[in-house]
Design a protein around this motif. Structure first.
Motif, PDB file in Angstrom:
ATOM      1  N   ALA A 104       0.832  -1.205   0.000  1.00 58.00           N
ATOM      2  CA  ALA A 104       0.000   0.000   0.000  1.00 58.00           C
ATOM      3  C   ALA A 104       0.865   1.254   0.000  1.00 58.00           C
ATOM      4  N   LYS A 105       2.037   1.155   0.604  1.00 55.32           N
ATOM      5  CA  LYS A 105       2.921   2.316   0.694  1.00 55.32           C
ATOM      6  C   LYS A 105       4.059   2.257  -0.313  1.00 55.32           C
ATOM      7  N   ASN A 106       4.098   1.198  -1.137  1.00 57.76           N
ATOM      8  CA  ASN A 106       5.207   1.037  -2.085  1.00 57.76           C
ATOM      9  C   ASN A 106       6.555   1.165  -1.378  1.00 57.76           C
ATOM     10  N   THR A 107       6.666   0.509  -0.257  1.00 57.73           N
ATOM     11  CA  THR A 107       7.861   0.656   0.575  1.00 57.73           C
ATOM     12  C   THR A 107       8.406  -0.715   0.977  1.00 57.73           C
ATOM     13  N   VAL A 108       9.717  -0.800   0.992  1.00 59.88           N
ATOM     14  CA  VAL A 108      10.418  -1.993   1.457  1.00 59.88           C
ATOM     15  C   VAL A 108      11.231  -1.599   2.685  1.00 59.88           C
ATOM     16  N   TYR A 109      11.274  -2.484   3.648  1.00 61.60           N
ATOM     17  CA  TYR A 109      11.987  -2.214   4.897  1.00 61.60           C
ATOM     18  C   TYR A 109      13.093  -3.245   5.113  1.00 61.60           C
ATOM     19  N   LEU A 110      14.087  -2.849   5.895  1.00 65.70           N
ATOM     20  CA  LEU A 110      15.104  -3.791   6.339  1.00 65.70           C
ATOM     21  C   LEU A 110      15.341  -3.530   7.824  1.00 65.70           C
ATOM     22  N   GLN A 111      14.864  -4.439   8.641  1.00 64.12           N
ATOM     23  CA  GLN A 111      15.115  -4.370  10.072  1.00 64.12           C
ATOM     24  C   GLN A 111      16.428  -5.059  10.355  1.00 64.12           C
ATOM     25  N   MET A 112      17.351  -4.334  10.943  1.00 67.97           N
ATOM     26  CA  MET A 112      18.684  -4.858  11.207  1.00 67.97           C
ATOM     27  C   MET A 112      18.929  -4.886  12.711  1.00 67.97           C
ATOM     28  N   ASN A 113      19.107  -6.064  13.233  1.00 64.98           N
ATOM     29  CA  ASN A 113      19.376  -6.256  14.654  1.00 64.98           C
ATOM     30  C   ASN A 113      20.757  -6.850  14.864  1.00 64.98           C
ATOM     31  N   SER A 114      21.240  -6.766  16.080  1.00 67.60           N
ATOM     32  CA  SER A 114      22.554  -7.333  16.429  1.00 67.60           C
ATOM     33  C   SER A 114      23.625  -6.889  15.434  1.00 67.60           C
ATOM     34  N   LEU A 115      23.648  -5.610  15.169  1.00 67.72           N
ATOM     35  CA  LEU A 115      24.565  -5.087  14.159  1.00 67.72           C
ATOM     36  C   LEU A 115      26.019  -5.272  14.572  1.00 67.72           C
ATOM     37  N   LYS A 116      26.850  -5.497  13.559  1.00 66.36           N
ATOM     38  CA  LYS A 116      28.276  -5.714  13.753  1.00 66.36           C
ATOM     39  C   LYS A 116      29.052  -4.646  12.971  1.00 66.36           C
ATOM     40  N   PRO A 117      30.272  -4.370  13.371  1.00 66.38           N
ATOM     41  CA  PRO A 117      31.080  -3.390  12.612  1.00 66.38           C
ATOM     42  C   PRO A 117      31.192  -3.752  11.128  1.00 66.38           C
ATOM     43  N   GLU A 118      31.204  -5.026  10.810  1.00 63.71           N
ATOM     44  CA  GLU A 118      31.318  -5.424   9.405  1.00 63.71           C
ATOM     45  C   GLU A 118      30.043  -5.174   8.611  1.00 63.71           C
ATOM     46  N   ASP A 119      28.976  -4.748   9.271  1.00 57.66           N
ATOM     47  CA  ASP A 119      27.763  -4.351   8.556  1.00 57.66           C
ATOM     48  C   ASP A 119      27.853  -2.911   8.049  1.00 57.66           C
ATOM     49  N   THR A 120      28.904  -2.209   8.422  1.00 59.01           N
ATOM     50  CA  THR A 120      29.092  -0.838   7.979  1.00 59.01           C
ATOM     51  C   THR A 120      29.183  -0.775   6.461  1.00 59.01           C
ATOM     52  N   ALA A 121      28.319   0.037   5.862  1.00 51.19           N
ATOM     53  CA  ALA A 121      28.244   0.132   4.407  1.00 51.19           C
ATOM     54  C   ALA A 121      27.187   1.159   4.031  1.00 51.19           C
ATOM     55  N   VAL A 122      27.141   1.488   2.751  1.00 51.89           N
ATOM     56  CA  VAL A 122      26.009   2.220   2.207  1.00 51.89           C
ATOM     57  C   VAL A 122      25.004   1.177   1.736  1.00 51.89           C
ATOM     58  N   TYR A 123      23.764   1.326   2.181  1.00 51.09           N
ATOM     59  CA  TYR A 123      22.713   0.372   1.866  1.00 51.09           C
ATOM     60  C   TYR A 123      21.794   0.964   0.796  1.00 51.09           C
ATOM     61  N   TYR A 124      21.477   0.127  -0.181  1.00 55.93           N
ATOM     62  CA  TYR A 124      20.632   0.521  -1.292  1.00 55.93           C
ATOM     63  C   TYR A 124      19.488  -0.482  -1.444  1.00 55.93           C
ATOM     64  N   CYS A 125      18.386  -0.009  -1.973  1.00 56.04           N
ATOM     65  CA  CYS A 125      17.356  -0.943  -2.395  1.00 56.04           C
ATOM     66  C   CYS A 125      17.247  -0.869  -3.916  1.00 56.04           C
ATOM     67  N   ASN A 126      16.763  -1.938  -4.491  1.00 55.24           N
ATOM     68  CA  ASN A 126      16.567  -2.002  -5.932  1.00 55.24           C
ATOM     69  C   ASN A 126      15.731  -3.229  -6.208  1.00 55.24           C
ATOM     70  N   LEU A 127      15.352  -3.380  -7.456  1.00 57.33           N
ATOM     71  CA  LEU A 127      14.710  -4.618  -7.829  1.00 57.33           C
ATOM     72  C   LEU A 127      15.775  -5.719  -7.773  1.00 57.33           C
ATOM     73  N   SER A 128      15.293  -6.953  -7.849  1.00 58.00           N
ATOM     74  CA  SER A 128      16.209  -8.078  -7.928  1.00 58.00           C
ATOM     75  C   SER A 128      15.749  -8.977  -9.074  1.00 58.00           C
ATOM     76  N   PRO A 129      16.527  -9.083 -10.146  1.00 53.80           N
ATOM     77  CA  PRO A 129      17.802  -8.423 -10.440  1.00 53.80           C
ATOM     78  C   PRO A 129      17.669  -6.900 -10.488  1.00 53.80           C
ATOM     79  N   ALA A 130      18.782  -6.230 -10.218  1.00 55.60           N
ATOM     80  CA  ALA A 130      18.754  -4.776 -10.079  1.00 55.60           C
ATOM     81  C   ALA A 130      18.609  -4.064 -11.415  1.00 55.60           C
ATOM     82  N   LEU A 131      17.945  -2.928 -11.341  1.00 59.00           N
ATOM     83  CA  LEU A 131      17.915  -2.012 -12.474  1.00 59.00           C
ATOM     84  C   LEU A 131      19.267  -1.321 -12.583  1.00 59.00           C
ATOM     85  N   ALA A 132      19.500  -0.690 -13.713  1.00 62.65           N
ATOM     86  CA  ALA A 132      20.781  -0.014 -13.923  1.00 62.65           C
ATOM     87  C   ALA A 132      20.914   1.222 -13.040  1.00 62.65           C
TER      88      ALA A 132
END
Length: 114
Positions: free
Chosen positions: A74-102
């Motif tokens: 209804a909201k055309n929205t995708v979420y990512l709940q991230m728990n127990s985060l680790k330093p190695e999760d540090t990154a820029v996070y993107y959403c896209n279709l899968s397979p991704a658009l250009a």
């Protein structure tokens, strides 16, 4: 044309949680598998999680059991709940279709301090 706007990133201590959101414009959202991706400094972009139109999910081994992807049609929205985060999760996070658009959104920075 699909536009993707990610939000919700920030700085968090190891063990903490964040919830990312991705607002998508365009009718293609409702008929597409969506994915969250991330790119850490000096590394290639990787697929973290996917969710189909029937809400079937799949996760990279590195986040399985800690991250949860969901979608609100209804909201055309995708979420990512991230728990127990680790330093190695540090990154820029993107959403896209899968397979991704250009084309990609601006992403949202997630920084996990130790």
């Amino acid at each position: 044309q699909v536009q993707l706007v990610e939000s919700g990133g920030g700085l968090v201590q190891a063990g903490g949680s964040l919830r990312l959101s991705c607002a998508a414009s365009g009718s293609i959202f409702s008929i597409s598998t969506m994915g969250w991706y991330r790119q850490a400094p000096g590394k290639q972009r990787e697929l973290v999680a996917t969710i189909t139109t029937r809400s079937s999910t799949n996760y990279a081994d590195s986040v399985k059991g800690r991250f949860t992807i969901s979608r609100d049609r209804a909201k055309n929205t995708v979420y990512l709940q991230m728990n127990s985060l680790k330093p190695e999760d540090t990154a820029v996070y993107y959403c896209n279709l899968s397979p991704a658009l250009a084309s990609w959104g601006q992403g949202t920075q997630v920084t996990v301090s130790s």
